[in-house]
Design a protein around this motif. Structure first.
Motif, mmCIF file in Angstrom:
data_model
loop_
_atom_site.group_PDB
_atom_site.id
_atom_site.type_symbol
_atom_site.label_atom_id
_atom_site.label_comp_id
_atom_site.label_asym_id
_atom_site.label_seq_id
_atom_site.Cartn_x
_atom_site.Cartn_y
_atom_site.Cartn_z
ATOM 1 N N ALA A 32 -46.202 61.283 38.926
ATOM 2 C CA ALA A 32 -45.889 60.420 40.113
ATOM 3 C C ALA A 32 -45.108 60.309 40.613
ATOM 4 C CB ALA A 32 -45.921 58.961 39.481
ATOM 5 N N ALA A 33 -45.096 60.540 41.983
ATOM 6 C CA ALA A 33 -44.109 60.589 42.712
ATOM 7 C C ALA A 33 -43.527 59.601 43.371
ATOM 8 C CB ALA A 33 -44.273 61.652 44.169
ATOM 9 N N ILE A 34 -41.649 59.235 42.893
ATOM 10 C CA ILE A 34 -41.616 58.395 43.279
ATOM 11 C C ILE A 34 -40.190 58.123 44.490
ATOM 12 C CG2 ILE A 34 -39.502 55.972 42.805
ATOM 13 C CD1 ILE A 34 -40.679 56.736 39.381
ATOM 14 N N GLY A 35 -40.103 57.814 45.502
ATOM 15 C CA GLY A 35 -39.557 57.777 46.348
ATOM 16 C C GLY A 35 -38.145 56.687 46.737
ATOM 17 N N VAL A 36 -37.461 57.249 47.900
ATOM 18 C CA VAL A 36 -36.541 56.231 48.029
ATOM 19 C C VAL A 36 -35.966 56.241 49.848
ATOM 20 C CG1 VAL A 36 -35.248 56.106 45.658
ATOM 21 C CG2 VAL A 36 -34.613 57.763 47.635
ATOM 22 N N ALA A 37 -35.827 55.150 50.366
ATOM 23 C CA ALA A 37 -35.644 55.654 51.476
ATOM 24 C C ALA A 37 -34.703 54.160 52.428
ATOM 25 C CB ALA A 37 -37.353 54.633 52.719
ATOM 26 N N SER A 38 -33.847 54.732 53.481
ATOM 27 C CA SER A 38 -32.924 53.393 53.906
ATOM 28 C C SER A 38 -34.106 52.872 54.934
ATOM 29 C CB SER A 38 -32.306 54.274 54.781
ATOM 30 O OG SER A 38 -33.226 54.778 56.237
ATOM 31 N N VAL A 54 -39.008 53.002 46.667
ATOM 32 C CA VAL A 54 -37.805 51.569 46.045
ATOM 33 C C VAL A 54 -36.302 51.538 47.716
ATOM 34 C CG1 VAL A 54 -35.764 51.333 44.552
ATOM 35 C CG2 VAL A 54 -37.598 52.598 44.032
ATOM 36 N N PRO A 55 -36.432 50.568 48.187
ATOM 37 C CA PRO A 55 -35.881 50.416 49.332
ATOM 38 C C PRO A 55 -34.257 50.369 48.503
ATOM 39 C CG PRO A 55 -37.629 48.998 49.677
ATOM 40 C CD PRO A 55 -37.770 49.105 48.069
ATOM 41 N N LEU A 56 -33.207 51.152 49.523
ATOM 42 C CA LEU A 56 -32.210 50.905 49.608
ATOM 43 C C LEU A 56 -31.233 50.474 50.426
ATOM 44 C CD1 LEU A 56 -31.966 54.976 49.296
ATOM 45 C CD2 LEU A 56 -31.597 53.906 47.387
ATOM 46 N N TYR A 65 -29.356 57.434 50.960
ATOM 47 C CA TYR A 65 -29.146 58.377 50.481
ATOM 48 C C TYR A 65 -27.633 59.195 49.155
ATOM 49 C CZ TYR A 65 -33.271 58.257 53.232
ATOM 50 O OH TYR A 65 -34.589 57.886 53.763
ATOM 51 N N LEU A 66 -26.870 58.533 50.296
ATOM 52 C CA LEU A 66 -25.768 59.760 49.376
ATOM 53 C C LEU A 66 -25.309 58.645 48.283
ATOM 54 C CD1 LEU A 66 -24.338 61.415 52.432
ATOM 55 C CD2 LEU A 66 -24.934 62.294 50.489
ATOM 56 N N ASP A 67 -25.786 57.540 48.224
ATOM 57 C CA ASP A 67 -24.772 56.409 47.091
ATOM 58 C C ASP A 67 -25.502 57.021 45.729
ATOM 59 O OD1 ASP A 67 -24.420 53.605 45.586
ATOM 60 O OD2 ASP A 67 -24.405 53.451 47.368
ATOM 61 N N GLN A 68 -25.120 57.264 45.039
ATOM 62 C CA GLN A 68 -25.124 58.065 43.776
ATOM 63 C C GLN A 68 -25.673 56.878 42.753
ATOM 64 O OE1 GLN A 68 -22.387 60.305 42.108
ATOM 65 N NE2 GLN A 68 -21.934 61.454 43.837
ATOM 66 N N GLU A 69 -25.112 55.187 42.724
ATOM 67 C CA GLU A 69 -25.151 54.299 42.137
ATOM 68 C C GLU A 69 -26.899 53.636 42.449
ATOM 69 O OE1 GLU A 69 -22.561 51.788 42.147
ATOM 70 O OE2 GLU A 69 -20.861 53.192 40.891
ATOM 71 N N LYS A 70 -27.241 53.483 43.898
ATOM 72 C CA LYS A 70 -28.228 53.142 44.082
ATOM 73 C C LYS A 70 -29.509 54.579 43.944
ATOM 74 C CE LYS A 70 -26.881 50.519 48.476
ATOM 75 N NZ LYS A 70 -27.159 50.695 49.578
ATOM 76 N N VAL A 71 -29.038 55.556 44.031
ATOM 77 C CA VAL A 71 -30.266 56.445 44.116
ATOM 78 C C VAL A 71 -30.584 55.962 42.084
ATOM 79 C CG1 VAL A 71 -30.849 59.007 43.628
ATOM 80 C CG2 VAL A 71 -30.064 57.568 45.730
ATOM 81 N N LYS A 76 -33.566 54.081 37.047
ATOM 82 C CA LYS A 76 -33.853 53.610 35.888
ATOM 83 C C LYS A 76 -34.409 52.303 36.458
ATOM 84 C CE LYS A 76 -29.193 53.768 34.694
ATOM 85 N NZ LYS A 76 -27.766 53.974 34.457
ATOM 86 N N GLU A 77 -35.101 52.155 37.503
ATOM 87 C CA GLU A 77 -35.722 50.717 37.548
ATOM 88 C C GLU A 77 -37.526 51.469 37.594
ATOM 89 O OE1 GLU A 77 -36.647 48.374 42.429
ATOM 90 O OE2 GLU A 77 -34.816 48.822 41.773
ATOM 91 N N THR A 78 -37.236 51.998 37.878
ATOM 92 C CA THR A 78 -39.789 52.581 38.388
ATOM 93 C C THR A 78 -39.231 53.391 36.770
ATOM 94 O OG1 THR A 78 -37.948 54.639 39.488
ATOM 95 C CG2 THR A 78 -38.693 52.740 40.785
ATOM 96 N N GLY A 79 -38.383 53.640 35.686
ATOM 97 C CA GLY A 79 -38.603 54.070 34.390
ATOM 98 C C GLY A 79 -39.437 56.164 35.371
#
Length: 221
Positions: A32-38, A54-56, A65-71, A76-79
């Motif tokens: 499974a591919a989990i993406g993040v996006a601004s 996951v919206p950042l 994309y440079l926010d380590q804590e958000k990424v 963790k949120e998506t397992g």
């Protein structure tokens, strides 16, 4: 095999073409591919091809994309079992790689120690020289203009001023004559300090019309 971990879900900490390629490869592998996006990227192709996004919550790279804590929170949120950084953004950030491993996730990339070593050009030069790999003639860190002049004379003009912590061409200047050296050193230091928070500069012999040969190294645990 003892200690082997099955990866079923991978968070892709990137956007654009590289994120799309990673997502498609993961799909072919049955992962499974989990993406993040601004916020502006929520309808971008990389967000559409991922199994989950996951919206950042932000618009700039620094906020997203440079926010380590958000990424990490998104992983963790998506397992997610692992994080693939792609290239750019956090891919060469040793502290982020270490944080990923400390969070119990698999870091799909070089070890944090290797990232830290290769991220410092002076340290990288010393490491490969110790390994017996030929390096371009160069200098240690330049403490002042007088040291720079002495090192440039030793190497021979033209020389290249380079930021030890740099990348992307920032903090670099070609110097062809002694008269150009001091103002170029000052300019390179200012640019490097502003871009990287580190104004360490060194010299290398400038090679006219070089032939670029690059080796990609892949390994597994």
């Amino acid at each position: 095999m003892a200690g082997k971990r099955t990866i079923r879900r991978v968070l892709i900490a990137n956007r654009g073409e590289i994120a799309v390629r990673i997502a498609r490869t993961l799909r072919e592998m049955g992962v499974a591919a989990i993406g993040v996006a601004s916020d502006p990227d929520l309808s971008a192709l990389h967000a559409l091809v991922c199994d989950q996004v996951v919206p950042l919550g932000g618009t700039t790279p620094l906020e997203t994309y440079l926010d380590q804590e958000k990424v990490l929170a998104a992983a963790k949120e998506t397992g997610a079992d692992a994080i693939h950084p792609g290239y750019g953004f956090l891919a060469e950030n040793a502290s982020f790689a270490k944080a990923v491993e400390e969070a119990g996730l698999v870091w799909i990339g070089p070890p944090p120690e290797s990232i830290a070593l290769m991220g410092d050009k002076l340290a990288a030069r010393e490491a490969v020289a110790r390994a017996g790999v030929p390096v371009i003639p160069g200098s240690p860190a330049l403490s002042d203009p007088a040291r720079a002049r002495a090192e440039a004379e030793k190497i021979g003009y033209p020389v290249m001023l380079k930021a030890s912590a740099g990348g992307g061409g920032k903090g670099m200047r070609v110097v062809r004559t002694p008269e150009e050296l001091e103002p170029s050193l000052e300019a390179a230091r200012r640019e490097s300090g502003k871009a990287f928070g580190d104004d360490t500069i060194y010299l290398e012999k400038f090679i006219e019309r070089p032939r670029h040969i690059e080796f990609q190294v892949l390994a597994d645990k």
